[in-house]
Design an enzyme around this catalytic site. Structure first.
Site, PDB file in Angstrom:
ATOM      1  N   TYR A 279       0.846  -1.201   0.000  1.00  0.00           N
ATOM      2  CA  TYR A 279       0.000   0.000   0.000  1.00  0.00           C
ATOM      3  C   TYR A 279       0.873   1.238   0.000  1.00  0.00           C
ATOM      4  CZ  TYR A 279      -4.341  -2.474   1.251  1.00  0.00           C
ATOM      5  OH  TYR A 279      -5.456  -3.282   1.254  1.00  0.00           O
TER       6      TYR A 279
ATOM      7  N   TYR B   4      -0.558  -9.608   0.979  1.00  0.00           N
ATOM      8  CA  TYR B   4       0.465  -8.976   1.818  1.00  0.00           C
ATOM      9  C   TYR B   4       0.474  -9.591   3.211  1.00  0.00           C
ATOM     10  CZ  TYR B   4      -3.465  -5.913   3.343  1.00  0.00           C
ATOM     11  OH  TYR B   4      -4.649  -5.413   3.808  1.00  0.00           O
TER      12      TYR B   4
ATOM     13  N   ARG C  27      -2.759 -11.609   4.127  1.00  0.00           N
ATOM     14  CA  ARG C  27      -4.106 -11.268   3.656  1.00  0.00           C
ATOM     15  C   ARG C  27      -4.294 -11.776   2.233  1.00  0.00           C
ATOM     16  NH1 ARG C  27      -7.666  -7.866   4.860  1.00  0.00           N
ATOM     17  NH2 ARG C  27      -8.858  -9.742   4.527  1.00  0.00           N
TER      18      ARG C  27
ATOM     19  N   HIS D 137      -7.284  -8.545  -2.080  1.00  0.00           N
ATOM     20  CA  HIS D 137      -8.620  -7.976  -1.894  1.00  0.00           C
ATOM     21  C   HIS D 137      -8.627  -6.509  -2.292  1.00  0.00           C
ATOM     22  CE1 HIS D 137      -6.384  -7.121   1.819  1.00  0.00           C
ATOM     23  NE2 HIS D 137      -7.049  -5.976   1.813  1.00  0.00           N
TER      24      HIS D 137
ATOM     25  N   HIS E  59     -10.728  -3.016  -1.102  1.00  0.00           N
ATOM     26  CA  HIS E  59     -11.656  -2.436  -0.124  1.00  0.00           C
ATOM     27  C   HIS E  59     -12.724  -1.624  -0.858  1.00  0.00           C
ATOM     28  CE1 HIS E  59      -9.111  -3.274   3.459  1.00  0.00           C
ATOM     29  NE2 HIS E  59      -8.135  -3.219   2.574  1.00  0.00           N
TER      30      HIS E  59
HETATM   31 FE   LIG Z   1      -6.223  -4.299   2.797  1.00  0.00          FE
END
Ligand SMILES: [Fe+3]
Lengths: 189, 242
Positions: B111, B150, B160, B163, B165
């Site tokens: 991110y 990640y 995770r 995905h 959001h």
């Molecule tokens: Fe996330």
């Protein structure tokens, strides 16, 4: 003809929410300088009393005349620039703030009125679903005493978790406690 | 006023059935332990504040915001994908002109954020943020790159699943929803306490379908993801007192 469909499940906003949810001027329900405007500020705190720096507070309210905007009937408020919606990312110290005006009286559906209030959604890392509270105002004693939502709460302590206190000129304060001592009263809508 | 006298009285929204959403306290997701409220929520009858909602879009959605692969000098690295679908209410009715916000990691699972600091490369051509309004049929469409998985520190060797959001408003305060869209058959589902916090029967509703029909030849793969917000009961709210 109605086909009932099951809702998409909720998930947390995660720690990186600010990438998607930051809005320029998001804290301003009304523009700076609007007559009668003030800040509502506070901290978002966890069960250990620690600030929650990765949360977002959203507020929704009527205008000072008790009118709402709605997708089916957008409101041209007499208050210039009023949209009714505020969004504040919490800071490193868990602080949020929205700049707004006091909402007017809103019917309670039974012939009476509700005290001025903001509906609030809280999202954060570690919250798998948004949680909902209301913010009321301490200087509305009479209206608060008659408010059907506040009146239905078990005791003064519970009510106090939803009532913002005046904090100098042009400001109110309300901390939101997610868990534990002084846990805020949250609602199921 | 108002909505009722204007003939567009909003209706009450049905509660979602048990088994739709994750419990707030889901101890396998460690951050819930100190953040989940422990008292039972108090029922809030739906009145005008709950039955109305913001009209958003103006000044928030700019041209190009639905294409996450544009806006920088070069294209981002990664598998180009189109993610599209419909925003519906629980009665199957499309929700038009409603704000959809998304955010995601880049193709390497990183991110662009201060707290996103594991050693996977940032992509100078990707910020991972998208916005759009649904059209008259409730449709939305984003062009982006497939996010990578990640690691996070929830438990030993925690990852995770890939995905995106999603943040949705629908028409009312009551319908507000934030969720995550997952990709079909991700091998990381089994060890992810966030995905698995949702009751098993409802998990499929967070997984997009691969859509051969929506792929663009020589350009992009495609996934379809319909989002359903709460449906309304037949009883209109009668506003009293004004
Ligand atoms: Fe996330």
């Amino acid at each position: 003809m109605k086909a009932e469909m099951l809702s998409t499940p909720s998930q947390t906003v995660g720690p990186f929410l600010s990438i998607g949810l930051t809005w320029e001027q998001g804290e301003f329900v009304v523009p700076d300088g609007t007559s009668g405007s003030f800040w509502v500020r506070g901290r978002l705190l966890d069960g250990a009393g620690e600030p929650v720096p990765d949360g977002v507070i959203e507020t929704w309210q009527a205008d000072p005349y008790g009118k709402f905007s709605h997708a089916l009937l957008p409101l041209e408020s007499a208050v210039e620039g009023f949209g009714g919606f505020g969004r504040s990312m919490t800071g490193p110290d868990g602080r949020y703030g929205v700049h707004t005006v006091k909402p007017g009286p809103v019917g309670d559906g039974q012939g009476g009125f509700q005290a001025p209030h903001l509906d609030v959604s809280v999202f954060a890392r570690g919250l798998l679903h948004r949680i909902v509270l209301r913010i009321y105002f301490a200087d509305e004693d009479e209206a608060n005493a008659d408010d059907p939502v506040l009146s239905a709460l078990p005791d003064e302590g519970a009510r106090a978790t939803l009532i913002a206190q005046p904090d100098g000129a042009g400001a109110y304060t309300l901390d939101i406690r997610l868990q534990g001592d002084g846990e805020t009263v949250f609602f199921a809508v | 006023m108002s909505l009722s006298s204007g003939g567009a009285a909003p209706t009450q929204f049905r509660p979602d059935p048990e088994g739709t959403h994750p419990p707030l306290l889901s101890p396998d997701y460690a951050s819930t332990r100190l953040r989940a409220p422990l008292k039972a929520p108090v029922d809030l009858p739906q009145r005008l504040t709950e039955l109305t909602g913001p009209v958003l879009g103006e000044g928030l959605v700019r041209p190009g915001d639905a294409d996450l692969t544009r806006g920088y000098a070069e294209e981002p690295v990664g598998q180009r994908i189109i993610v599209s679908g419909r925003l519906l209410d629980g009665d199957g009715r499309p929700i038009p002109r409603s704000l959809v916000e998304i955010w995601q990691a880049n193709a390497a699972g990183r991110y662009r954020h201060d707290r996103g600091n594991w050693p996977a490369p940032l992509d100078p051509n990707f910020d991972g943020m998208g916005r759009t309004l649904t059209d008259e049929q409730g449709r939305y469409s984003f062009t982006t790159v497939k996010p990578g998985a990640y690691p996070w520190r929830n438990h030993h060797n925690a990852w995770r699943p890939a995905h995106i959001h999603f943040s949705l408003f629908g028409r009312s305060f009551t319908q507000r929803l934030v969720t995550q869209m997952y990709f079909p058959a991700d091998p990381l589902f089994g060890q992810d306490p966030i995905f698995n916090s949702v009751p098993e029967a409802a998990r499929d509703r967070m997984i997009a379908d691969f859509s051969l029909a929506d792929t663009q030849p020589d350009w992009a793969l495609a996934f379809s993801f319909d989002i359903v917000l709460r449906g309304s009961d037949a009883t209109p709210f009668q506003e009293g007192g004004s």
